[in-house]
Scaffold this motif. Sequence first.
Motif, PDB file in Angstrom:
ATOM      1  N   HIS A  24       0.842  -1.132   0.059  1.00 53.61           N
ATOM      2  CA  HIS A  24      -0.059  -0.135  -0.001  1.00 53.61           C
ATOM      3  C   HIS A  24       0.959   1.094  -0.077  1.00 53.61           C
ATOM      4  O   HIS A  24       2.063   1.143   0.569  1.00 53.61           O
ATOM      5  CB  HIS A  24      -0.852  -0.019   1.213  1.00 53.61           C
ATOM      6  N   THR A  25       0.495   2.398  -0.578  1.00 53.16           N
ATOM      7  CA  THR A  25       1.121   3.425  -0.639  1.00 53.16           C
ATOM      8  C   THR A  25       1.444   4.207   0.641  1.00 53.16           C
ATOM      9  O   THR A  25       2.397   4.721   0.745  1.00 53.16           O
ATOM     10  CB  THR A  25       0.418   4.571  -1.634  1.00 53.16           C
ATOM     11  N   ASN A  26       0.495   3.883   1.492  1.00 53.88           N
ATOM     12  CA  ASN A  26       0.559   4.418   2.986  1.00 53.88           C
ATOM     13  C   ASN A  26       1.331   3.134   3.941  1.00 53.88           C
ATOM     14  O   ASN A  26       1.068   3.681   5.298  1.00 53.88           O
ATOM     15  CB  ASN A  26      -0.782   4.806   3.426  1.00 53.88           C
ATOM     16  N   LEU A  27       1.886   2.285   3.401  1.00 52.34           N
ATOM     17  CA  LEU A  27       2.603   1.397   4.323  1.00 52.34           C
ATOM     18  C   LEU A  27       3.948   1.253   4.170  1.00 52.34           C
ATOM     19  O   LEU A  27       4.514   1.040   2.938  1.00 52.34           O
ATOM     20  CB  LEU A  27       1.885  -0.061   4.217  1.00 52.34           C
ATOM     21  N   LYS A  28       4.720   1.496   5.138  1.00 48.43           N
ATOM     22  CA  LYS A  28       6.224   1.182   5.155  1.00 48.43           C
ATOM     23  C   LYS A  28       6.677  -0.003   5.839  1.00 48.43           C
ATOM     24  O   LYS A  28       6.330   0.196   7.114  1.00 48.43           O
ATOM     25  CB  LYS A  28       6.936   2.383   5.241  1.00 48.43           C
ATOM     26  N   VAL A  29       7.308  -0.975   5.513  1.00 44.35           N
ATOM     27  CA  VAL A  29       7.594  -2.012   6.263  1.00 44.35           C
ATOM     28  C   VAL A  29       9.235  -1.998   6.721  1.00 44.35           C
ATOM     29  O   VAL A  29       9.981  -1.976   5.561  1.00 44.35           O
ATOM     30  CB  VAL A  29       7.451  -3.251   5.834  1.00 44.35           C
ATOM     31  N   LEU A  30       9.460  -1.901   7.803  1.00 43.51           N
ATOM     32  CA  LEU A  30      10.937  -1.877   8.087  1.00 43.51           C
ATOM     33  C   LEU A  30      11.369  -3.000   8.919  1.00 43.51           C
ATOM     34  O   LEU A  30      10.618  -3.643   9.611  1.00 43.51           O
ATOM     35  CB  LEU A  30      11.348  -0.609   8.736  1.00 43.51           C
ATOM     36  N   LYS A  31      12.563  -3.311   8.764  1.00 42.89           N
ATOM     37  CA  LYS A  31      13.124  -4.616   9.349  1.00 42.89           C
ATOM     38  C   LYS A  31      13.661  -4.219  10.886  1.00 42.89           C
ATOM     39  O   LYS A  31      14.530  -3.303  10.771  1.00 42.89           O
ATOM     40  CB  LYS A  31      14.036  -5.375   8.675  1.00 42.89           C
ATOM     41  N   GLY A  32      13.022  -4.928  11.778  1.00 46.96           N
ATOM     42  CA  GLY A  32      13.952  -4.547  13.239  1.00 46.96           C
ATOM     43  C   GLY A  32      13.490  -5.446  14.142  1.00 46.96           C
ATOM     44  O   GLY A  32      12.475  -6.270  14.283  1.00 46.96           O
ATOM     45  N   ASN A  33      14.192  -5.366  15.175  1.00 47.25           N
ATOM     46  CA  ASN A  33      14.181  -6.514  16.453  1.00 47.25           C
ATOM     47  C   ASN A  33      13.909  -5.707  17.779  1.00 47.25           C
ATOM     48  O   ASN A  33      14.973  -4.888  17.914  1.00 47.25           O
ATOM     49  CB  ASN A  33      15.080  -7.243  16.446  1.00 47.25           C
ATOM     50  N   VAL A  34      12.905  -5.706  18.239  1.00 49.46           N
ATOM     51  CA  VAL A  34      12.601  -5.052  19.531  1.00 49.46           C
ATOM     52  C   VAL A  34      13.594  -5.033  20.533  1.00 49.46           C
ATOM     53  O   VAL A  34      13.924  -4.071  21.466  1.00 49.46           O
ATOM     54  CB  VAL A  34      11.302  -5.088  20.344  1.00 49.46           C
ATOM     55  N   LEU A  35      14.273  -6.158  20.657  1.00 52.70           N
ATOM     56  CA  LEU A  35      15.475  -6.285  21.625  1.00 52.70           C
ATOM     57  C   LEU A  35      16.759  -5.681  21.126  1.00 52.70           C
ATOM     58  O   LEU A  35      17.687  -5.849  21.895  1.00 52.70           O
ATOM     59  CB  LEU A  35      15.632  -7.934  21.692  1.00 52.70           C
ATOM     60  N   ILE A  36      16.907  -5.146  19.895  1.00 51.90           N
ATOM     61  CA  ILE A  36      18.006  -4.593  19.284  1.00 51.90           C
ATOM     62  C   ILE A  36      17.691  -3.239  18.928  1.00 51.90           C
ATOM     63  O   ILE A  36      17.300  -2.720  17.801  1.00 51.90           O
ATOM     64  CB  ILE A  36      18.667  -5.174  18.177  1.00 51.90           C
ATOM     65  N   PRO A  37      17.480  -1.947  19.937  1.00 53.88           N
ATOM     66  CA  PRO A  37      17.056  -0.902  19.755  1.00 53.88           C
ATOM     67  C   PRO A  37      17.769   0.018  18.303  1.00 53.88           C
ATOM     68  O   PRO A  37      16.877   0.625  17.730  1.00 53.88           O
ATOM     69  CB  PRO A  37      17.390  -0.101  20.863  1.00 53.88           C
ATOM     70  N   LYS A  38      19.109  -0.409  18.095  1.00 56.88           N
ATOM     71  CA  LYS A  38      19.499   0.429  16.977  1.00 56.88           C
ATOM     72  C   LYS A  38      18.768  -0.108  15.727  1.00 56.88           C
ATOM     73  O   LYS A  38      19.134   0.575  14.560  1.00 56.88           O
ATOM     74  CB  LYS A  38      21.307  -0.048  17.067  1.00 56.88           C
ATOM     75  N   SER A  39      18.238  -1.175  15.823  1.00 57.37           N
ATOM     76  CA  SER A  39      17.707  -1.814  14.637  1.00 57.37           C
ATOM     77  C   SER A  39      16.429  -1.235  14.045  1.00 57.37           C
ATOM     78  O   SER A  39      16.005  -1.307  12.852  1.00 57.37           O
ATOM     79  CB  SER A  39      17.305  -3.168  14.631  1.00 57.37           C
ATOM     80  N   TYR A  40      15.786  -0.476  14.876  1.00 64.93           N
ATOM     81  CA  TYR A  40      14.502   0.250  14.512  1.00 64.93           C
ATOM     82  C   TYR A  40      14.282   1.687  15.043  1.00 64.93           C
ATOM     83  O   TYR A  40      13.338   2.471  14.896  1.00 64.93           O
ATOM     84  CB  TYR A  40      13.455  -0.488  15.064  1.00 64.93           C
ATOM     85  N   GLU A  41      15.137   2.213  15.968  1.00 63.38           N
ATOM     86  CA  GLU A  41      14.978   3.357  16.683  1.00 63.38           C
ATOM     87  C   GLU A  41      14.600   4.464  15.847  1.00 63.38           C
ATOM     88  O   GLU A  41      13.749   5.518  16.175  1.00 63.38           O
ATOM     89  CB  GLU A  41      16.137   4.055  17.587  1.00 63.38           C
ATOM     90  N   THR A  42      15.086   4.720  14.754  1.00 66.08           N
ATOM     91  CA  THR A  42      14.837   5.936  13.960  1.00 66.08           C
ATOM     92  C   THR A  42      13.497   5.755  13.227  1.00 66.08           C
ATOM     93  O   THR A  42      12.960   6.789  12.614  1.00 66.08           O
ATOM     94  CB  THR A  42      15.988   5.961  12.505  1.00 66.08           C
ATOM     95  N   SER A  43      12.669   4.734  13.261  1.00 66.27           N
ATOM     96  CA  SER A  43      11.607   4.673  12.496  1.00 66.27           C
ATOM     97  C   SER A  43      10.729   5.392  13.628  1.00 66.27           C
ATOM     98  O   SER A  43       9.351   5.630  13.143  1.00 66.27           O
ATOM     99  CB  SER A  43      11.182   3.209  12.605  1.00 66.27           C
ATOM    100  N   PHE A  44      10.762   5.706  14.729  1.00 64.25           N
ATOM    101  CA  PHE A  44       9.925   6.265  15.619  1.00 64.25           C
ATOM    102  C   PHE A  44       9.947   8.004  15.249  1.00 64.25           C
ATOM    103  O   PHE A  44       8.984   8.549  15.842  1.00 64.25           O
ATOM    104  CB  PHE A  44      10.543   6.201  17.071  1.00 64.25           C
TER     105      PHE A  44
END
Length: 210
Positions: free
Chosen positions: A41-61
């Motif tokens: 969907h044009t309004n959906l972005k899927v990012l790879k990240g693991n909640v136990l590894i903050p560096k893998s997803y923190e910028t997505s916030f």
Amino acid sequence: MKLLVIGGTGKTGREIIKQGLSQGHVITAVVRNPSKVKYSHTNLKVLKGNVLIPKSYETSFQGQDAVLSALGHKKFIIKTTILSRGTKNIITAMERNNVKRLICITSLGVNDSKFKLGLYYTLFTIPFILFFYFLDKSKQEKLIMNSELEWTIVRPGQLTNGKKRTIYKHGKNVGHYLLTKMISRADVAHFMLNLLKQNTYLKKTVGLTY
């Protein structure tokens, strides 16, 4: 709204994404395995990240209006701390990026809703099968409650794969000491998304069943 969904590959998380997109929200889903997200969907972005590894997803916030967490755990893990450790990292990332609103799923039977998932869960399932899982949910809730976030903790009854009805019971006293009350994952997602529109349960826990 711009929404960050945690646990988007689970059955409830998929419902949150599907219904959120249909309502016009812009959704970022942080998942361990992006290939499991079947929506495009044009309004959906899927990012790879693991909640136990903050560096893998923190910028997505960055720039998000709210976080909806349907964080779960792998099946058949007997002793787990994924929920509490992952939620602690989520809270830290939200605080660093000035994201205030958190809506998180746990379960009836946790903390002050103890016994409200019915006798079968109270006397058998929780103490003998899901003891450590519910212990982790308890820790998860306390971390959220002790945060400065604008949180709501949603405690559903036994989850089903039924259709969305949009008619259900919600409140502090929802649940039953004898019977196990149920709710579909579709209606849990519906309720969570509706919480974005009002502050009725701001900094509160709320039970949810049929």
